[in-house]
Scaffold this motif. Structure first.
Motif, short mmCIF file in Angstrom:
data_model
loop_
_atom_site.label_atom_id
_atom_site.label_comp_id
_atom_site.label_asym_id
_atom_site.label_seq_id
_atom_site.Cartn_x
_atom_site.Cartn_y
_atom_site.Cartn_z
N ARG A 113 0.76 -1.10 0.18
CA ARG A 113 -0.07 0.05 0.02
C ARG A 113 1.05 1.19 0.18
N PRO A 114 0.79 2.28 -0.99
CA PRO A 114 1.34 3.43 -0.99
C PRO A 114 1.07 4.23 0.13
N ASP A 115 2.39 5.06 0.64
CA ASP A 115 2.39 5.76 2.03
C ASP A 115 3.22 6.92 1.45
N PRO A 116 2.85 8.13 2.27
CA PRO A 116 3.66 9.25 1.77
C PRO A 116 5.20 9.17 2.24
N ARG A 117 5.33 8.40 3.28
CA ARG A 117 7.07 7.94 3.62
C ARG A 117 7.57 6.80 2.85
N GLY A 118 6.65 6.10 2.10
CA GLY A 118 7.18 4.79 1.65
C GLY A 118 6.18 3.96 1.21
N VAL A 119 6.20 2.67 1.32
CA VAL A 119 5.45 1.69 1.16
C VAL A 119 5.18 0.61 2.58
N LEU A 120 3.78 0.56 2.45
CA LEU A 120 3.34 -0.37 3.63
C LEU A 120 3.09 -1.81 3.31
N PHE A 121 3.83 -2.55 3.66
CA PHE A 121 3.56 -3.94 3.69
C PHE A 121 2.66 -4.42 4.69
N VAL A 122 1.45 -4.72 4.35
CA VAL A 122 0.27 -4.95 5.12
C VAL A 122 -0.06 -6.29 5.36
N PHE A 312 -18.11 7.35 5.00
CA PHE A 312 -17.11 6.53 4.04
C PHE A 312 -15.67 7.09 4.02
N THR A 313 -15.44 8.18 3.93
CA THR A 313 -14.09 8.71 3.94
C THR A 313 -13.52 8.34 5.51
N ARG A 314 -14.12 8.54 6.55
CA ARG A 314 -13.31 7.97 7.78
C ARG A 314 -13.09 6.46 7.72
N ALA A 315 -14.23 5.81 7.25
CA ALA A 315 -13.85 4.12 7.23
C ALA A 315 -12.79 3.82 6.62
N PHE A 316 -12.58 4.42 5.18
CA PHE A 316 -11.68 4.19 4.07
C PHE A 316 -10.30 4.62 4.54
N TRP A 319 -9.44 1.86 6.88
CA TRP A 319 -8.97 0.61 6.36
C TRP A 319 -7.55 0.65 5.48
N ILE A 320 -7.55 1.67 4.79
CA ILE A 320 -6.15 1.87 4.11
C ILE A 320 -5.13 2.83 4.48
N GLY A 321 -5.72 3.81 5.25
CA GLY A 321 -4.70 4.69 5.79
C GLY A 321 -4.40 6.13 5.27
N THR A 322 -5.53 6.13 4.18
CA THR A 322 -5.22 7.36 3.30
C THR A 322 -6.81 7.62 2.90
N THR A 323 -7.26 8.91 2.33
CA THR A 323 -8.35 9.19 1.80
C THR A 323 -8.70 8.60 0.75
N ARG A 328 -7.62 7.21 -4.93
CA ARG A 328 -7.71 7.30 -6.48
C ARG A 328 -6.72 7.82 -7.23
N LYS A 329 -6.14 8.78 -6.74
CA LYS A 329 -5.16 9.73 -7.44
C LYS A 329 -4.04 8.75 -7.75
N ALA A 330 -3.60 8.03 -6.63
CA ALA A 330 -2.54 7.10 -6.64
C ALA A 330 -2.61 6.07 -7.61
#
Length: 332
Positions: A113-122, A312-316, A319-323, A328-330
Motif C-alpha cells: 500500500r502506498p504511503d507518503p513516507r514509503g510503502v506499507l507491507f500490510v 465513508f471517508t473515515r472508514a476508508f 482501512w487503507i490509511g489514506t483518503t 484514487r489519485k495514486a
C-alpha cells in the motif's frame, strides 16, 4: 478451516526450549516431532493459536514472537523463499509474497500500500484477535523484516512497524530488534519501508532464475483451492445489498439457504465473523470502484453502504490509511 504451515509451529516450539515437552506440544497440533521439517505440511490455524496460548501459560511470550521471526530464513519457504531472493529488488520480493502467500497460509493475505513516507507491507488476518493470533502476527511481521535483511546489500531497518493489539509490558526488545519505532494499538498490522530500500537491488537478484521460479509458483498457486464457496457467495450477497445499507446477518444467511446459527458456524470454520466479512467486502468493493473514474466519491460511498460521504471517508482511511481521493489519485 484456515491453515498455516507447520514450520511456524516447529519454530515456536524450538524457541521455547526446555520449558515445554516439544514432542507433546507438536503432537497436540498433529505434527510428528521426529519427522522431517516440511513447510508444505499444514495445520489448522486455530490449533496453532491454541498451542501459542498454552505455551503463554508456561512462559513469558513477550519477546518470543520476535525471536522466532528473526530466525526465519528465505530457504525455509522453499520456492517462494528462492523467488524472494531472486527478485530484482525488495519491492518485487514483497510483491511475490503478496501474490503467492496463499501457497503457505489460508488465513493471511498481504498488501502493498502506498504511503507518503514509503510503502506499507500490510498483513491482513481476519477473525477474533485472540492471544494466539496476536503472537502469530508479531512473528509474521518480524519474519518479513528478517528475510528483507537477508537480501538487502546494506543494513536494513523499516521506518516504522505497526501492530493492532495493545502494547506489552515493554516494547524495548521489539524496537531494538526492528531498529525503528514500533507502534502498538495501531489501525493495521504492517511494516513501513522506505522507497529507497524498496528499490535498492537485491544481493542475489537474477532475472532468469526469477522467471523459472515464478512459473513454478504459478503452477503451485493454481493447485491451491480458492476461497470456500460459502465465503464467495456471502460476499456477493453482501456487495449487492450494500447500496441499501449494512446488510443483516439474518438476511445474508437466508439468501444462502442457511439458518443464522449454521451460517455463523460455517464462517467460523474459515476463521471469519460476519462483521469481518462485511468489512472486507466493503473495503474490496470500495477499492474496485475507486479505480473506476466513472463513479464519483459520493456514488462510491452510497454503493458501499454509507449514508454520508464523510462516514465513508473515515472508514476508508481506517482501512487503507489514506483518503479515498488520495487513493484514487495514486491508482490513476
Amino acid at each position: 478451516m484456515g491453515y498455516v504451515t507447520s514450520l511456524f509451529a516447529r519454530k515456536m516450539v524450538a524457541a521455547v526450549g526446555a520449558a515445554i515437552d516439544p514432542k507433546e506440544a507438536l503432537a497436540g497440533v498433529g505434527i510428528d516431532h521426529d519427522a522431517p521439517w516440511d513447510p508444505k505440511v499444514m495445520i489448522a490455524a486455530e490449533d496453532y493459536y491454541d498451542l501459542l496460548e498454552k505455551m503463554a501459560r508456561t512462559i513469558d511470550m513477550t519477546d518470543l514472537p520476535v525471536h522466532v521471526g528473526a530466525s526465519m530464513r528465505c530457504d525455509d519457504y522453499g520456492a517462494l523463499g528462492l523467488a524472494w531472493k531472486a527478485a530484482p529488488n525488495l519491492m518485487a520480493s514483497c510483491s511475490r509474497i503478496e501474490r503467492y502467500a496463499r501457497i503457505w497460509t489460508g488465513v493471511v493475505t498481504y498488501e502493498l500500500r502506498p504511503d507518503p513516507r514509503g510503502v506499507l507491507f500490510v498483513l491482513h488476518r481476519p477473525g477474533e484477535r485472540r492471544l494466539g493470533m496476536r503472537l502469530s502476527n508479531e512473528a509474521t511481521l518480524a519474519s518479513a523484516v528478517s528475510i528483507s535483511r537477508q537480501v538487502c546489500p546494506v543494513p536494513f531497518s523499516p521506518i516504522e512497524v505497526f501492530v493492532q493489539h495493545k502494547e506489552p509490558r515493554s516494547k524495548a526488545f521489539h524496537e531494538a530488534w526492528f531498529g525503528c519505532p514500533v507502534t502498538f494499538d495501531a489501525k493495521l498490522d504492517a511494516v513501513l519501508i522506505s522507497h529507497e530500500a524498496m528499490t535498492r537491488p537485491n544481493i542475489l537478484g537474477d532475472e532468469g532464475i526469477s522467471r523459472y521460479l515464478i512459473s513454478h509458483l504459478d503452477e503451485e498457486l493454481a493447485e491451491v483451492p480458492t476461497s470456500p464457496p460459502i465465503v464467495g457467495q456471502a460476499k456477493d450477497l453482501i456487495a449487492r445489498g450494500l447500496s441499501e445499507g449494512t446488510p443483516r446477518m439474518a438476511d445474508i444467511a437466508k439468501g444462502l439457504g442457511l439458518s443464522v446459527r449454521s451460517f455463523h458456524r460455517r464462517l467460523s470454520e474459515h476463521g471469519l465473523t460476519f462483521q469481518a466479512l462485511t468489512e472486507q467486502t466493503r473495503r474490496e468493493l470500495a477499492e474496485g470502484l475507486l479505480r473506476d473514474e466513472r463513479y464519483s466519491l459520493a456514488e462510491v460511498a452510497f454503493l458501499t453502504g454509507f449514508s454520508e460521504q464523510s462516514s465513508f471517508t473515515r472508514a476508508f482511511k481506517r482501512w487503507i490509511g489514506t483518503t479515498p481521493a488520495i487513493y484514487r489519485k495514486a491508482q490513476m
